[in-house]
Each structure stands twice: as structure tokens, then as C-alpha cells.
Scaffold this motif. Structure first.
Motif, mmCIF file in Angstrom:
data_model
loop_
_atom_site.group_PDB
_atom_site.id
_atom_site.type_symbol
_atom_site.label_atom_id
_atom_site.label_comp_id
_atom_site.label_asym_id
_atom_site.label_seq_id
_atom_site.Cartn_x
_atom_site.Cartn_y
_atom_site.Cartn_z
ATOM 1 N N ALA A 23 -3.332 -4.043 6.025
ATOM 2 C CA ALA A 23 -3.821 -3.100 5.015
ATOM 3 C C ALA A 23 -2.797 -2.037 4.664
ATOM 4 O O ALA A 23 -2.970 -1.310 3.703
ATOM 5 C CB ALA A 23 -5.098 -2.430 5.497
ATOM 6 N N SER A 24 -1.715 -1.929 5.419
ATOM 7 C CA SER A 24 -0.701 -0.912 5.177
ATOM 8 C C SER A 24 0.661 -1.561 5.011
ATOM 9 O O SER A 24 1.001 -2.504 5.729
ATOM 10 C CB SER A 24 -0.686 0.078 6.340
ATOM 11 O OG SER A 24 0.290 1.049 6.140
ATOM 12 N N HIS A 25 1.439 -1.045 4.047
ATOM 13 C CA HIS A 25 2.761 -1.606 3.755
ATOM 14 C C HIS A 25 3.771 -0.476 3.613
ATOM 15 O O HIS A 25 3.439 0.597 3.109
ATOM 16 C CB HIS A 25 2.733 -2.409 2.444
ATOM 17 C CG HIS A 25 1.685 -3.472 2.410
ATOM 18 N ND1 HIS A 25 1.859 -4.699 2.994
ATOM 19 C CD2 HIS A 25 0.448 -3.484 1.864
ATOM 20 C CE1 HIS A 25 0.759 -5.426 2.799
ATOM 21 N NE2 HIS A 25 -0.106 -4.707 2.121
ATOM 22 N N ASP A 26 5.013 -0.739 4.028
ATOM 23 C CA ASP A 26 6.093 0.221 3.823
ATOM 24 C C ASP A 26 6.546 0.169 2.374
ATOM 25 O O ASP A 26 6.629 -0.904 1.770
ATOM 26 C CB ASP A 26 7.277 -0.096 4.745
ATOM 27 C CG ASP A 26 6.977 0.238 6.187
ATOM 28 O OD1 ASP A 26 6.435 1.332 6.429
ATOM 29 O OD2 ASP A 26 7.284 -0.586 7.068
ATOM 30 N N THR A 27 6.821 1.341 1.809
ATOM 31 C CA THR A 27 7.326 1.458 0.441
ATOM 32 C C THR A 27 8.524 2.400 0.463
ATOM 33 O O THR A 27 8.726 3.117 1.433
ATOM 34 C CB THR A 27 6.241 2.005 -0.512
ATOM 35 O OG1 THR A 27 5.890 3.322 -0.105
ATOM 36 C CG2 THR A 27 5.017 1.115 -0.536
ATOM 37 N N PRO A 28 9.304 2.439 -0.604
ATOM 38 C CA PRO A 28 10.431 3.384 -0.637
ATOM 39 C C PRO A 28 9.991 4.847 -0.513
ATOM 40 O O PRO A 28 10.716 5.675 0.025
ATOM 41 C CB PRO A 28 11.060 3.134 -2.007
ATOM 42 C CG PRO A 28 10.656 1.756 -2.375
ATOM 43 C CD PRO A 28 9.316 1.540 -1.748
ATOM 44 N N GLU A 29 8.789 5.186 -0.984
ATOM 45 C CA GLU A 29 8.300 6.560 -0.927
ATOM 46 C C GLU A 29 7.627 6.895 0.399
ATOM 47 O O GLU A 29 7.336 8.044 0.670
ATOM 48 C CB GLU A 29 7.276 6.814 -2.044
ATOM 49 C CG GLU A 29 7.822 6.676 -3.437
ATOM 50 C CD GLU A 29 7.838 5.234 -3.913
ATOM 51 O OE1 GLU A 29 7.063 4.412 -3.380
ATOM 52 O OE2 GLU A 29 8.652 4.927 -4.790
ATOM 53 N N GLY A 30 7.292 5.920 1.195
ATOM 54 C CA GLY A 30 6.559 6.148 2.438
ATOM 55 C C GLY A 30 5.786 4.897 2.802
ATOM 56 O O GLY A 30 6.360 3.908 3.207
ATOM 57 N N TRP A 31 4.465 4.920 2.574
ATOM 58 C CA TRP A 31 3.652 3.740 2.821
ATOM 59 C C TRP A 31 2.421 3.762 1.944
ATOM 60 O O TRP A 31 1.982 4.803 1.472
ATOM 61 C CB TRP A 31 3.301 3.548 4.280
ATOM 62 C CG TRP A 31 3.125 4.769 5.112
ATOM 63 C CD1 TRP A 31 4.080 5.651 5.489
ATOM 64 C CD2 TRP A 31 1.916 5.236 5.693
ATOM 65 N NE1 TRP A 31 3.543 6.626 6.277
ATOM 66 C CE2 TRP A 31 2.228 6.403 6.417
ATOM 67 C CE3 TRP A 31 0.609 4.791 5.690
ATOM 68 C CZ2 TRP A 31 1.277 7.125 7.126
ATOM 69 C CZ3 TRP A 31 -0.331 5.498 6.398
ATOM 70 C CH2 TRP A 31 0.006 6.651 7.100
ATOM 71 N N CYS A 32 1.911 2.579 1.715
ATOM 72 C CA CYS A 32 0.739 2.429 0.858
ATOM 73 C C CYS A 32 -0.354 1.690 1.625
ATOM 74 O O CYS A 32 -0.090 1.061 2.642
ATOM 75 C CB CYS A 32 1.089 1.715 -0.439
ATOM 76 S SG CYS A 32 1.553 -0.003 -0.277
ATOM 77 N N ALA A 33 -1.563 1.811 1.109
ATOM 78 C CA ALA A 33 -2.718 1.179 1.751
ATOM 79 C C ALA A 33 -3.423 0.289 0.740
ATOM 80 O O ALA A 33 -3.502 0.616 -0.447
ATOM 81 C CB ALA A 33 -3.679 2.236 2.279
ATOM 82 N N ASP A 34 -3.921 -0.826 1.223
ATOM 83 C CA ASP A 34 -4.663 -1.773 0.402
ATOM 84 C C ASP A 34 -5.910 -1.092 -0.167
ATOM 85 O O ASP A 34 -6.596 -0.343 0.539
ATOM 86 C CB ASP A 34 -5.050 -2.975 1.272
ATOM 87 C CG ASP A 34 -5.685 -4.070 0.456
ATOM 88 O OD1 ASP A 34 -5.125 -4.426 -0.587
ATOM 89 O OD2 ASP A 34 -6.755 -4.546 0.876
#
Length: 169
Positions: free
Chosen positions: A85-96
Motif C-alpha cells: 500500500a506504500s511506495h517510495d516516490t521522489p518527493e517522499g512516499w505515497c499510499a494506495d
């Protein structure tokens, strides 16, 4: 970068926040957690170094502790694994969006065709009530400004001495 999205957040008829970044994933859409916190004005502290988020969601009794290193999220007294449900992104992390909706206690529907993140809840959210108050305040007519020069006036010449006024009650 090709999967980056920017959503307007809608709660009922109101637009809240300044937009939420999102990404298209294999499981659906994930949205940047810090943008969601800002859009809903949630008292949640997001620490990118320790990879934790702590605070409360919409009411003080609904606490959240999200720990990405331990792969757990605890809402009030219920704990579960984060999983995918959580992914790393360039800005931090995102959630499904589906999992994040469950954590928040609302329904999140990401409409990628119209770039809108639609929020539905059983009760009115604090951010929705604030938008309603702001809308009602905008409908109140402003008080007409008046110019003091248009008011009647009389001049009183200067006197060196005036008798004091006495008010006997």
C-alpha cells in the motif's frame, strides 16, 4: 515520471487543498501522503528520515502510527501490515488510495480522466465544515462603507474654558 498525476481534491461540492500529487501503479493509484495531510489539514507529523507518520485523523480519538520500516500501520488499537500500500516516490512516499481511504475512514475515488480525487464520508469532515462556513461567510453582504464627509456636522468655536459636564444617576 510518466505515471505522475496531479489531482484536485473534492469533498462534496467543495475543492480543498492545493492539489495532491499521485502516481499510477500496478495496483491502481497512490497519492502523496504529505499532500493529503496538507489538503485535509490533518495534525499528522510525517518524518521522512525515520519513515514514520504519527498523529490523529479527523478526531483526536482516531490516532495513527504508520511505520514503514516495521511495515505496520496502527489506527487506534488495530494494527495491520502496510504491504504494497506504500511506495517510495521522489518527493517522499505515497499510499494506495483504497488503503489510505480505509485508514482515514473515508472513501477515496481517484478519477484519472478528470484529474479529481473524490472524497466521500458518512459524516461531514472538519475540512468540509470549514469550507461550508467559508462559503456562508462569502454570501454575507459587506457592510456599506460610508464617508464621514457626507454626514451632517457643525463647527464649534474654540473656547479656553468649558464647564464640566456632570451626570447624576
Amino acid at each position: 515520471e510518466d505515471d505522475a498525476l496531479l489531482f484536485d481534491v473534492r469533498v462534496g461540492q467543495f475543492r480543498v487543498g492545493n492539489g495532491v500529487r499521485g502516481y499510477q501503479t500496478d495496483n491502481g493509484v497512490c497519492v502523496d501522503l504529505s499532500d493529503v495531510i496538507m489538503a485535509f489539514d490533518l495534525p499528522v507529523r510525517l518524518d521522512k528520515k525515520s519513515r514514520r507518520a504519527t498523529g490523529w485523523l479527523f478526531e483526536e480519538g482516531r490516532t495513527i502510527t504508520l511505520d514503514r520500516d516495521a511495515n505496520t500501520v496502527q489506527i487506534m488499537n488495530k494494527s495491520e501490515t502496510i504491504g504494497t500500500a506504500s511506495h517510495d516516490t521522489p518527493e517522499g512516499w505515497c499510499a494506495d488510495t483504497t488503503k489510505l481511504g480505509q485508514w482515514l475512514g473515508v472513501s477515496l475515488n481517484a478519477d484519472t480522466n478528470n484529474a479529481v480525487l473524490i472524497i466521500k464520508a458518512n459524516t461531514k469532515l472538519p475540512v468540509e465544515m470549514a469550507a461550508e462556513r467559508k462559503d456562508r461567510a462569502a454570501k454575507i453582504r459587506p457592510v456599506a462603507a460610508f464617508d464621514l464627509k457626507t454626514m451632517p456636522h457643525s463647527t464649534q468655536p474654540f473656547r479656553g474654558f468649558k464647564t464640566p459636564a456632570v451626570d447624576v444617576v
